[in-house]
Design a protein around this motif. Structure first.
Motif, PDB file in Angstrom:
ATOM      1  N   HIS A   1       0.837  -1.197   0.000  1.00 41.99           N
ATOM      2  CA  HIS A   1       0.000   0.000   0.000  1.00 41.99           C
ATOM      3  C   HIS A   1       0.875   1.251   0.000  1.00 41.99           C
ATOM      4  CE1 HIS A   1      -3.638  -2.304   1.800  1.00 41.99           C
ATOM      5  NE2 HIS A   1      -3.642  -2.315   0.484  1.00 41.99           N
ATOM      6  N   THR A   2       0.386   2.258  -0.667  1.00 39.93           N
ATOM      7  CA  THR A   2       1.054   3.569  -0.688  1.00 39.93           C
ATOM      8  C   THR A   2       0.014   4.615  -0.308  1.00 39.93           C
ATOM      9  OG1 THR A   2       0.499   3.965  -3.007  1.00 39.93           O
ATOM     10  CG2 THR A   2       2.560   2.802  -2.551  1.00 39.93           C
ATOM     11  N   PRO A   3       0.421   5.843   0.007  1.00 35.92           N
ATOM     12  CA  PRO A   3      -0.554   6.878   0.359  1.00 35.92           C
ATOM     13  C   PRO A   3      -1.657   7.049  -0.671  1.00 35.92           C
ATOM     14  CG  PRO A   3       1.647   7.607   0.923  1.00 35.92           C
ATOM     15  CD  PRO A   3       1.807   6.294   0.204  1.00 35.92           C
ATOM     16  N   SER A   4      -1.337   6.861  -1.953  1.00 34.66           N
ATOM     17  CA  SER A   4      -2.355   7.060  -2.990  1.00 34.66           C
ATOM     18  C   SER A   4      -3.480   6.034  -2.895  1.00 34.66           C
ATOM     19  CB  SER A   4      -1.710   7.000  -4.379  1.00 34.66           C
ATOM     20  OG  SER A   4      -1.171   5.714  -4.620  1.00 34.66           O
ATOM     21  N   ASN A   5      -3.171   4.821  -2.355  1.00 35.96           N
ATOM     22  CA  ASN A   5      -4.220   3.813  -2.208  1.00 35.96           C
ATOM     23  C   ASN A   5      -5.368   4.295  -1.323  1.00 35.96           C
ATOM     24  OD1 ASN A   5      -1.596   1.491  -2.209  1.00 35.96           O
ATOM     25  ND2 ASN A   5      -3.179   1.529  -3.783  1.00 35.96           N
TER      26      ASN A   5
ATOM     27  N   THR B   1      -6.523   7.303  -1.034  1.00 35.30           N
ATOM     28  CA  THR B   1      -7.281   8.468  -1.535  1.00 35.30           C
ATOM     29  C   THR B   1      -7.771   8.309  -2.969  1.00 35.30           C
ATOM     30  OG1 THR B   1      -5.182   9.512  -2.168  1.00 35.30           O
ATOM     31  CG2 THR B   1      -6.092  10.062   0.004  1.00 35.30           C
ATOM     32  N   THR B   2      -7.400   7.221  -3.635  1.00 37.00           N
ATOM     33  CA  THR B   2      -7.796   7.039  -5.036  1.00 37.00           C
ATOM     34  C   THR B   2      -9.296   6.786  -5.146  1.00 37.00           C
ATOM     35  OG1 THR B   2      -5.622   6.149  -5.612  1.00 37.00           O
ATOM     36  CG2 THR B   2      -7.446   5.662  -7.115  1.00 37.00           C
TER      37      THR B   2
ATOM     38  N   SER C   1     -13.105   6.748  -2.136  1.00 34.91           N
ATOM     39  CA  SER C   1     -11.766   6.296  -1.701  1.00 34.91           C
ATOM     40  C   SER C   1     -11.895   5.652  -0.328  1.00 34.91           C
ATOM     41  CB  SER C   1     -10.801   7.475  -1.649  1.00 34.91           C
ATOM     42  OG  SER C   1     -11.155   8.358  -0.594  1.00 34.91           O
TER      43      SER C   1
ATOM     44  N   LYS D   1      -6.106  15.454  -0.990  1.00 35.69           N
ATOM     45  CA  LYS D   1      -6.840  14.667  -1.977  1.00 35.69           C
ATOM     46  C   LYS D   1      -8.352  14.719  -1.733  1.00 35.69           C
ATOM     47  CE  LYS D   1      -3.951  12.812  -4.924  1.00 35.69           C
ATOM     48  NZ  LYS D   1      -4.134  12.963  -6.394  1.00 35.69           N
TER      49      LYS D   1
ATOM     50  N   LYS E   1      -1.225  14.766   2.676  1.00 33.82           N
ATOM     51  CA  LYS E   1      -1.547  14.004   1.472  1.00 33.82           C
ATOM     52  C   LYS E   1      -3.004  13.560   1.409  1.00 33.82           C
ATOM     53  CE  LYS E   1       3.126  12.316   0.542  1.00 33.82           C
ATOM     54  NZ  LYS E   1       3.994  11.139   0.320  1.00 33.82           N
TER      55      LYS E   1
END
Length: 584
Positions: A115-119, A121-122, A138, A210, A206
């Motif tokens: 997992h990354t931070p973008s996971n 908030t996507t 998200s 988002k 972050k």
């Protein structure tokens, strides 16, 4: 019906976790669908270990189990008294004035995908959602909006209407098996263990950044085919009940371990919650794990709103306690029955059978054999009754007999020497008690085995027995009994007791060879025999050699009495017993 529901739930899980499944994994699940469903219905979590594609489905229920057990753990500081499954969120913790919404998000273990931070908030783009609110989908947005669902819902939480839902203390948690190092930039949330961030959430955070981005989409004008699409812009704040910082300051991203690690943690918690000890503990804990796993799944399999019973999704603390007690009783009984020959009870029964054969072989007169076998039958029935009331009774019996404490393991039960030692112990106990028409098990709370023999013709006897298993000399064995009497037994009984101390180590008698030893051994120092402790006034030791001599008479074919309960025999026994009893 339930199997069909589990199958449907399984297929739904494939869809829910599709973002972390590859094509081969999906095929793996579908090809083994029937096998997986049967395993899930039975709670056979071990058999699922090889089906890696099931990790998200299973991991979510493991997390629910973890929080159920944490709720019951006396040493854990927890505030919730019920766990709700898959209603407000994957898992929800609830008390009369506090709530926590939990989402479970997993990655494939032992792979490069993390997992990354973008996971978090996507957003998934939807072409025709039922309502615009669904566009904020998200991970973090969904968990925050579940709070709004809670405020609007009418689920019966059992607490009544004494407190407004707006006044609930609220927490949000995302559980992931992704390592901490993969979530760089989310320190505000990975360290927020109190669910109450004190510092302000900065605009460049972050997740905040988002969520504050609007969703922009086009709407076709159905009445005018050639008209340009209408561009619409919507914001999270248009649909949320609270300001964004309300949610973010209450968010904790919690990194659990792998599936295997979580299994082990849950099993360890089961042992602690139920205070399971001894060699049976792992089997009992695993059985309870499987039953709890199966119970959680069966509560969640019905996703039909028409037939769904919301109460089935709520696991209250008192109900969970009763379930664990029930499963503990079930497995203890099952272990006792299924592994009969491997249990202490099985060892006891085998020793009784061996002793019965010895009696028939050693005693010439059939009437004497029958008297002894009758007493043996009484002892077997007594132990059976105690065992049915408490499956650990025979283990306790052996611990008291051999160690006077709880240190025996299953390996001790399998030892051929210990089987012989038990038979020998029962021989002395049965032959001694056969002189008394009334027999009782006594002083269950003592650290030695105690029986009482009573008769209308001779003095009552309180008998204890201790088998040293060739580990101690006779003096050391007697000292052990004296110590136990002073520490434990003397507080429980105020009568004379007769102690049968057997199985003492045979002395090497090196002292008898001391003239030779002093000439042939370097730096020879004669070993000092340990001295016996001061024996309490009411404690007497039976001279086993003299007792054996008495029994030798009973074994003869020309023994004049018809049975052991003959008054002449009892009279002689009573007088001889006084001579057999020693203080040292």
């Amino acid at each position: 019906m339930q199997t069909e529901l589990v199958e449907n739930t399984l297929l739904k899980a494939i869809e829910d976790f599709s973002d972390s499944l590859d094509t081969d994994e999906k095929k793996d699940i579908i090809s083994k669908k029937e096998e997986i469903v049967q395993m899930l219905m039975k709670g056979r979590f071990k058999d699922l270990g090889g089906i890696v594609a099931m990790r998200g489905f299973i991991y979510q229920y493991y997390v629910a189990m973890y929080y159920i057990l944490e709720m019951l753990h006396e040493k854990k500081v927890t505030w919730w008294d019920c766990v709700i499954l898959e209603y407000f969120d994957d898992v929800t913790l609830l008390s009369k004035n506090k709530i926590r919404f939990i989402q479970v998000k997993t990655v494939r273990e032992r792979s490069k995908n993390k997992h990354t931070p973008s996971n978090f908030t996507t957003r998934e783009k939807l072409s025709k959602p039922k309502e615009d609110k669904e566009r904020f989908n998200s991970w973090v947005e969904k968990i925050f909006l579940n709070y709004d669902f809670f405020l609007e819902d009418r689920i019966d939480d059992g607490y009544g209407a004494n407190i407004s839902k707006d006044d609930f203390q609220t927490q949000f948690e995302i559980v992931t098996n992704s390592p901490t190092v993969t979530l760089d930039g989310l320190d505000d949330f990975t360290t927020n263990v109190s669910f109450s961030l004190k510092r302000d959430i900065q605009p460049d955070n972050k997740i905040k950044k988002k969520i504050l981005e609007p969703v922009v989409f086009k709407i076709e004008d159905a009445g005018h085919e050639k008209s340009k699409p209408i561009v619409k812009e919507i914001h999270f704040k248009h649909f949320s009940k609270k300001e964004i910082d309300f949610y973010l300051k209450r968010l904790y991203i919690n990194q659990f371990g792998s599936s295997i690690e979580l299994q082990q943690d849950i099993i360890a918690m089961i042992k602690e919650v139920l205070d399971l000890k001894g060699y049976r503990a792992p089997s009992i804990a695993e059985y309870i794990f499987e039953n709890l796993f199966s119970n959680v799944i069966k509560r969640c399999i019905n996703d039909n709103e028409q037939t769904l019973r919301k109460d089935d999704l709520v696991i209250k603390k008192d109900d969970a306690v009763e379930l664990l007690k029930m499963w503990k009783a079930e497995i203890r009984e099952r272990l006792s029955k299924e592994s009969f020959e491997d249990t202490a009870y099985g060892l006891f029964e085998k020793a009784c059978e061996n002793l019965k054969e010895e009696i028939v072989s050693d005693y010439a007169k059939k009437s004497i054999q029958e008297d002894l076998i009758e007493t043996l039958g009484w002892l077997r029935e007594t132990v059976k009754n105690e065992f049915e009331k408490n499956p650990d009774y025979c283990i306790t019996f052996l611990n008291k007999l051999f160690n006077t404490n709880e240190t025996l393991t299953k390996r001790d039960f399998e030892s051929s020497k210990n089987k012989l030692f038990l038979t020998e112990s029962l021989r002395y106990l049965v032959t001694f008690l056969s002189f008394y028409s009334k027999k009782h098990l006594a002083l269950r709370e003592s650290k030695l085995i105690f029986h009482i023999g009573e008769s209308d013709f001779i003095k009552k006897a309180n008998i204890s027995i201790y088998h040293a298993r060739n580990n101690k000399t006779l003096i050391e064995s007697k000292n052990r009994v004296v110590t136990i009497y002073n520490d434990n037994i003397g507080k429980l009984i105020d009568e004379d007791i007769c102690c049968l101390v057997i199985g003492s180590e045979k002395s090497s008698e090196i002292g008898d060879s001391s003239p030779v030893a002093s000439k042939l051994l370097t730096n020879y120092i004669p070993e000092e025999e340990p001295s016996i402790l001061t024996v309490p006034d009411k404690v007497y030791f039976l001279n086993i050699n003299e007792f054996e001599s008495f029994l030798g008479v009973l074994k003869q074919s020309n023994f004049r009495a018809h049975n052991i309960q003959d008054e002449t025999v009892l009279s002689v026994w009573d007088s001889e017993l006084k001579k057999m009893l020693e203080k040292q």
